[in-house]
Design a protein around this motif. Structure first.
Motif, short mmCIF file in Angstrom:
data_model
loop_
_atom_site.label_atom_id
_atom_site.label_comp_id
_atom_site.label_asym_id
_atom_site.label_seq_id
_atom_site.Cartn_x
_atom_site.Cartn_y
_atom_site.Cartn_z
N PRO A 50 11.46 19.61 40.62
CA PRO A 50 11.81 21.09 40.67
C PRO A 50 12.14 21.67 41.97
N CYS A 51 11.36 21.24 42.70
CA CYS A 51 11.41 21.72 44.14
C CYS A 51 12.90 21.57 44.67
N GLU A 52 13.33 20.37 44.42
CA GLU A 52 14.76 19.95 44.98
C GLU A 52 16.03 20.85 44.65
N TYR A 53 15.90 21.80 43.65
CA TYR A 53 16.85 22.64 43.19
C TYR A 53 17.06 23.68 44.55
N PHE A 54 15.75 24.29 45.21
CA PHE A 54 15.97 25.29 46.15
C PHE A 54 16.49 24.44 47.45
N LYS A 55 16.21 23.20 47.67
CA LYS A 55 16.74 22.47 48.64
C LYS A 55 18.35 22.20 48.48
N LYS A 56 18.81 22.06 47.35
CA LYS A 56 20.31 21.86 47.28
C LYS A 56 20.86 23.24 47.42
N VAL A 57 20.32 24.25 46.92
CA VAL A 57 20.91 25.63 47.51
C VAL A 57 20.68 26.16 48.96
N PHE A 58 19.68 26.04 49.58
CA PHE A 58 19.76 26.00 51.03
C PHE A 58 20.64 25.26 51.48
N ASN A 59 20.69 23.89 51.20
CA ASN A 59 21.71 22.89 52.16
C ASN A 59 23.01 23.53 51.87
N SER A 60 23.35 24.08 50.78
CA SER A 60 24.93 24.51 50.19
C SER A 60 25.25 25.90 51.19
N VAL A 61 24.20 26.73 51.06
CA VAL A 61 24.22 28.19 51.90
C VAL A 61 24.02 28.20 53.15
N CYS A 62 23.07 27.58 53.64
CA CYS A 62 22.78 27.92 55.02
C CYS A 62 23.66 27.13 55.97
N PRO A 63 23.61 27.65 57.11
CA PRO A 63 24.25 26.96 58.36
C PRO A 63 23.41 26.04 58.89
N GLY A 64 23.90 24.72 59.29
CA GLY A 64 22.99 23.68 59.53
C GLY A 64 22.01 24.03 60.91
N ASP A 65 22.49 24.77 61.69
CA ASP A 65 21.88 25.12 62.90
C ASP A 65 20.69 25.78 62.67
N TRP A 66 20.64 26.76 61.44
CA TRP A 66 19.63 27.49 61.10
C TRP A 66 18.67 26.75 60.63
N LEU A 67 19.02 25.68 59.87
CA LEU A 67 17.92 24.80 59.12
C LEU A 67 17.27 23.88 60.01
N GLU A 68 18.03 23.58 61.13
CA GLU A 68 17.39 22.52 62.13
C GLU A 68 16.22 23.45 62.87
N ARG A 69 16.92 24.84 63.26
CA ARG A 69 15.79 25.51 63.96
C ARG A 69 14.57 26.01 63.20
N TRP A 70 14.74 26.26 61.78
CA TRP A 70 13.64 26.61 60.93
C TRP A 70 12.68 25.24 60.79
N GLY A 71 13.37 24.33 60.62
CA GLY A 71 12.51 23.00 60.74
C GLY A 71 11.59 22.69 61.87
N ASP A 72 12.12 23.16 62.97
CA ASP A 72 11.46 22.99 63.98
C ASP A 72 10.17 24.19 64.29
N GLN A 73 10.62 25.14 63.71
CA GLN A 73 9.67 26.19 63.99
C GLN A 73 8.38 25.93 62.86
N ILE A 74 8.60 25.38 61.70
CA ILE A 74 7.79 25.02 60.93
C ILE A 74 6.87 23.94 61.48
N GLU A 75 7.25 23.07 62.22
CA GLU A 75 6.68 21.92 62.72
C GLU A 75 5.61 22.41 63.94
N ASN A 76 6.26 23.50 64.52
CA ASN A 76 5.56 24.12 65.73
C ASN A 76 4.56 25.11 65.44
N GLY A 77 4.59 25.67 64.01
CA GLY A 77 3.94 26.52 63.46
C GLY A 77 4.15 27.94 63.99
#
Length: 83
Positions: A50-77
């Motif tokens: 069921p978590c995949e629902y949120f992933k589908k939504v943010f992949n549809s709505v969010c700009p790719g560069d935001w997702l990349e930046r947020w992913g890096d920030q999560i990795e870096n804490g």
């Protein structure tokens, strides 16, 4: 035998309407879906479907560069959201 390119392409879907975000500006919907996905995985585990629902939504709505930046920030804490 000819193979159609469409056979290998993933099905593109838009995010469903969410009454919490009725405006055309979808920035908050994007951010909240991203946070909800990571919270869901943290609580339920990475294999919880069921978590995949949120992933589908943010992949549809969010700009790719935001997702990349947020992913890096999560990795870096350094991600500003509370996950």
């Amino acid at each position: 035998m000819s193979v159609s390119i469409m056979d290998s392409d993933p099905k593109l879907e838009t995010a469903p309407f969410d009454p919490r975000f009725p405006n055309q500006n979808q920035t908050r919907y994007c951010y909240q879906s991203f946070v909800d996905f990571h919270r869901c995985q943290k609580i339920k585990g990475e294999d919880y479907e069921p978590c995949e629902y949120f992933k589908k939504v943010f992949n549809s709505v969010c700009p790719g560069d935001w997702l990349e930046r947020w992913g890096d920030q999560i990795e870096n804490g350094t991600f500003a959201g509370k996950i």
